[in-house]
Design a protein around this motif. Structure first.
Motif, PDB file in Angstrom:
ATOM      1  N   ILE A  75     108.453  44.513   3.005  1.00 48.98           N
ATOM      2  CA  ILE A  75     107.062  44.913   2.863  1.00 48.98           C
ATOM      3  C   ILE A  75     106.544  45.215   4.262  1.00 48.98           C
ATOM      4  O   ILE A  75     106.546  44.337   5.136  1.00 48.98           O
ATOM      5  CB  ILE A  75     106.211  43.799   2.209  1.00 48.98           C
ATOM      6  CG1 ILE A  75     106.816  43.379   0.867  1.00 48.98           C
ATOM      7  CG2 ILE A  75     104.772  44.275   2.017  1.00 48.98           C
ATOM      8  CD1 ILE A  75     106.130  42.160   0.252  1.00 48.98           C
ATOM      9  N   GLY A  76     106.146  46.469   4.500  1.00 49.41           N
ATOM     10  CA  GLY A  76     105.739  46.823   5.854  1.00 49.41           C
ATOM     11  C   GLY A  76     105.009  48.139   5.904  1.00 49.41           C
ATOM     12  O   GLY A  76     104.633  48.713   4.873  1.00 49.41           O
ATOM     13  N   THR A  77     104.792  48.624   7.131  1.00 50.72           N
ATOM     14  CA  THR A  77     104.170  49.928   7.345  1.00 50.72           C
ATOM     15  C   THR A  77     104.987  50.691   8.386  1.00 50.72           C
ATOM     16  O   THR A  77     105.606  50.086   9.264  1.00 50.72           O
ATOM     17  CB  THR A  77     102.722  49.814   7.860  1.00 50.72           C
ATOM     18  OG1 THR A  77     102.738  49.342   9.211  1.00 50.72           O
ATOM     19  CG2 THR A  77     101.904  48.872   7.010  1.00 50.72           C
TER      20      THR A  77
ATOM     21  N   ILE B  92     108.934  48.748   1.034  1.00 46.57           N
ATOM     22  CA  ILE B  92     107.717  48.801   0.226  1.00 46.57           C
ATOM     23  C   ILE B  92     106.556  49.027   1.181  1.00 46.57           C
ATOM     24  O   ILE B  92     106.161  48.127   1.930  1.00 46.57           O
ATOM     25  CB  ILE B  92     107.521  47.499  -0.582  1.00 46.57           C
ATOM     26  CG1 ILE B  92     108.736  47.235  -1.472  1.00 46.57           C
ATOM     27  CG2 ILE B  92     106.247  47.570  -1.406  1.00 46.57           C
ATOM     28  CD1 ILE B  92     108.722  45.879  -2.154  1.00 46.57           C
ATOM     29  N   GLU B  93     106.037  50.250   1.203  1.00 46.10           N
ATOM     30  CA  GLU B  93     104.977  50.628   2.143  1.00 46.10           C
ATOM     31  C   GLU B  93     103.668  49.939   1.751  1.00 46.10           C
ATOM     32  O   GLU B  93     103.220  50.035   0.603  1.00 46.10           O
ATOM     33  CB  GLU B  93     104.796  52.145   2.155  1.00 46.10           C
ATOM     34  CG  GLU B  93     103.911  52.662   3.264  1.00 46.10           C
ATOM     35  CD  GLU B  93     104.596  52.732   4.624  1.00 46.10           C
ATOM     36  OE1 GLU B  93     103.884  52.694   5.637  1.00 46.10           O
ATOM     37  OE2 GLU B  93     105.842  52.846   4.650  1.00 46.10           O
ATOM     38  N   GLU B  94     103.077  49.251   2.724  1.00 44.80           N
ATOM     39  CA  GLU B  94     101.855  48.485   2.480  1.00 44.80           C
ATOM     40  C   GLU B  94     100.648  49.212   3.057  1.00 44.80           C
ATOM     41  O   GLU B  94     100.711  49.785   4.151  1.00 44.80           O
ATOM     42  CB  GLU B  94     101.984  47.098   3.136  1.00 44.80           C
ATOM     43  CG  GLU B  94     100.794  46.184   2.944  1.00 44.80           C
ATOM     44  CD  GLU B  94     100.573  45.752   1.508  1.00 44.80           C
ATOM     45  OE1 GLU B  94      99.411  45.488   1.148  1.00 44.80           O
ATOM     46  OE2 GLU B  94     101.566  45.668   0.746  1.00 44.80           O
TER      47      GLU B  94
ATOM     48  N   PRO C  47      98.618  42.865  -4.000  1.00 37.19           N
ATOM     49  CA  PRO C  47      98.895  41.529  -4.537  1.00 37.19           C
ATOM     50  C   PRO C  47     100.285  41.024  -4.128  1.00 37.19           C
ATOM     51  O   PRO C  47     100.476  39.821  -3.965  1.00 37.19           O
ATOM     52  CB  PRO C  47      98.810  41.737  -6.055  1.00 37.19           C
ATOM     53  CG  PRO C  47      97.916  42.931  -6.230  1.00 37.19           C
ATOM     54  CD  PRO C  47      98.219  43.816  -5.051  1.00 37.19           C
ATOM     55  N   LEU C  48     101.236  41.961  -3.961  1.00 33.44           N
ATOM     56  CA  LEU C  48     102.596  41.571  -3.561  1.00 33.44           C
ATOM     57  C   LEU C  48     102.590  40.932  -2.173  1.00 33.44           C
ATOM     58  O   LEU C  48     103.218  39.890  -1.958  1.00 33.44           O
ATOM     59  CB  LEU C  48     103.505  42.798  -3.576  1.00 33.44           C
ATOM     60  CG  LEU C  48     105.011  42.523  -3.450  1.00 33.44           C
ATOM     61  CD1 LEU C  48     105.531  41.833  -4.705  1.00 33.44           C
ATOM     62  CD2 LEU C  48     105.769  43.833  -3.224  1.00 33.44           C
ATOM     63  N   LEU C  49     101.884  41.561  -1.222  1.00 30.57           N
ATOM     64  CA  LEU C  49     101.806  41.000   0.126  1.00 30.57           C
ATOM     65  C   LEU C  49     101.108  39.644   0.109  1.00 30.57           C
ATOM     66  O   LEU C  49     101.570  38.685   0.744  1.00 30.57           O
ATOM     67  CB  LEU C  49     101.054  41.962   1.061  1.00 30.57           C
ATOM     68  CG  LEU C  49     100.789  41.443   2.472  1.00 30.57           C
ATOM     69  CD1 LEU C  49     102.092  41.185   3.221  1.00 30.57           C
ATOM     70  CD2 LEU C  49      99.918  42.426   3.258  1.00 30.57           C
ATOM     71  N   LEU C  50     100.003  39.550  -0.607  1.00 22.58           N
ATOM     72  CA  LEU C  50      99.240  38.299  -0.669  1.00 22.58           C
ATOM     73  C   LEU C  50     100.039  37.192  -1.361  1.00 22.58           C
ATOM     74  O   LEU C  50      99.895  36.020  -1.026  1.00 22.58           O
ATOM     75  CB  LEU C  50      97.917  38.527  -1.391  1.00 22.58           C
ATOM     76  CG  LEU C  50      96.990  39.569  -0.738  1.00 22.58           C
ATOM     77  CD1 LEU C  50      95.717  39.727  -1.551  1.00 22.58           C
ATOM     78  CD2 LEU C  50      96.663  39.190   0.691  1.00 22.58           C
TER      79      LEU C  50
ATOM     80  N   VAL D 259     107.092  41.386   5.799  1.00 23.57           N
ATOM     81  CA  VAL D 259     107.649  40.300   4.993  1.00 23.57           C
ATOM     82  C   VAL D 259     108.994  40.784   4.467  1.00 23.57           C
ATOM     83  O   VAL D 259     109.075  41.857   3.853  1.00 23.57           O
ATOM     84  CB  VAL D 259     106.731  39.916   3.819  1.00 23.57           C
ATOM     85  CG1 VAL D 259     107.391  38.818   2.979  1.00 23.57           C
ATOM     86  CG2 VAL D 259     105.366  39.453   4.314  1.00 23.57           C
ATOM     87  N   LEU D 260     110.040  40.025   4.729  1.00 24.69           N
ATOM     88  CA  LEU D 260     111.369  40.346   4.209  1.00 24.69           C
ATOM     89  C   LEU D 260     111.606  39.532   2.948  1.00 24.69           C
ATOM     90  O   LEU D 260     111.361  38.323   2.935  1.00 24.69           O
ATOM     91  CB  LEU D 260     112.444  40.012   5.248  1.00 24.69           C
ATOM     92  CG  LEU D 260     113.875  40.417   4.865  1.00 24.69           C
ATOM     93  CD1 LEU D 260     114.071  41.915   5.062  1.00 24.69           C
ATOM     94  CD2 LEU D 260     114.899  39.640   5.693  1.00 24.69           C
TER      95      LEU D 260
END
Length: 225
Positions: free
Chosen positions: A7-9, A32-34, A41-44, A55-56
């Motif tokens: 999860i990143g940019t 997964i582009e944030e 919700p996935l990042l949180l 987040v890996l």
């Protein structure tokens, strides 16, 4: 379903350094582009403490904080080691990585966002003094990791492109090839690597990214009573 997800940019060095590590290790992953202005919700869910990227996800288990993730990758996939085998050298790599992230990046950012004046000139001088310390660490070496790209190279990987973008946005010059010949040569060697070069964002994209951040910070400074 991918075994490894990130999860990143694509603008964040903290995220790109993880992609670099995975690519150098030959690990397949799903990015997964944030959207940091509208956190998913996935990042949180997977980083409820800091609510930040990267987040890996490995087999569904989350690992946060880029330095921690880099070490996890290195310990999980043993090929093409990123950290030195020698305990002292490993400690030094961690030390200088922390120095780069906590001192050098923020020093450069401070010099870029300040408006013209005495404070900006002091910030420029301070940032160059910090870069001079890094210059000493790379003298006589192709990479911080020695003969191959390693942990510290990935962490200091903000210098070749991200620093250029900060310089452009702040109308400053911090990394002068004449003053910092070793860092300049390292930068050229680093971005010449196909894996590194493939993932570095375009300069224009990073300039827009920093323009937004610096404009926002300046607006907050003006709003203070």
């Amino acid at each position: 379903m991918a075994e490894v997800k990130l999860i990143g940019t694509s603008q964040s060095l903290n995220c790109i350094r993880i992609e670099w590590a995975l690519k150098l290790k030959g690990v397949e992953y799903e990015l997964i582009e944030e959207d940091l202005l509208n956190k998913s919700p996935l990042l949180l869910k997977y980083n409820p403490v800091h609510k930040k990227v990267p987040v890996l996800l490995h087999h569904g288990k989350p690992i946060a904080e880029s330095h921690v993730i880099l070490e996890y990758i290195d310990e999980t996939w043993k090929n093409n080691p990123l950290l030195p085998a020698d305990p002292y050298e490993r400690s030094m790599a961690r030390f200088w990585a922390k120095f780069s992230d906590e001192k050098c990046i923020f020093g450069a950012y401070e010099a870029a966002w300040l408006e013209e004046g005495e404070e900006k000139q002091k910030a420029i001088q301070s940032a160059q003094e910090l870069l001079a310390i890094l210059e000493k660490q790379i003298e006589g070496k192709k990479y911080f990791g020695g003969g191959v790209i390693g942990f510290l190279d990935l962490v200091v990987g903000w210098i070749p492109r991200w620093l250029n973008a900060m310089e452009e946005v702040g109308s400053i010059k911090l990394l002068d090839a004449e003053r910092f010949p070793s860092l300049h040569e390292w930068s050229q060697n680093f971005i010449a690597n196909p894996v590194i070069k493939e993932l570095i964002p375009p300069q224009e994209k990073l300039v827009n990214y920093f323009n937004f951040g610096i404009s926002y910070r300046r607006s907050l400074a003006v709003a203070k009573p």
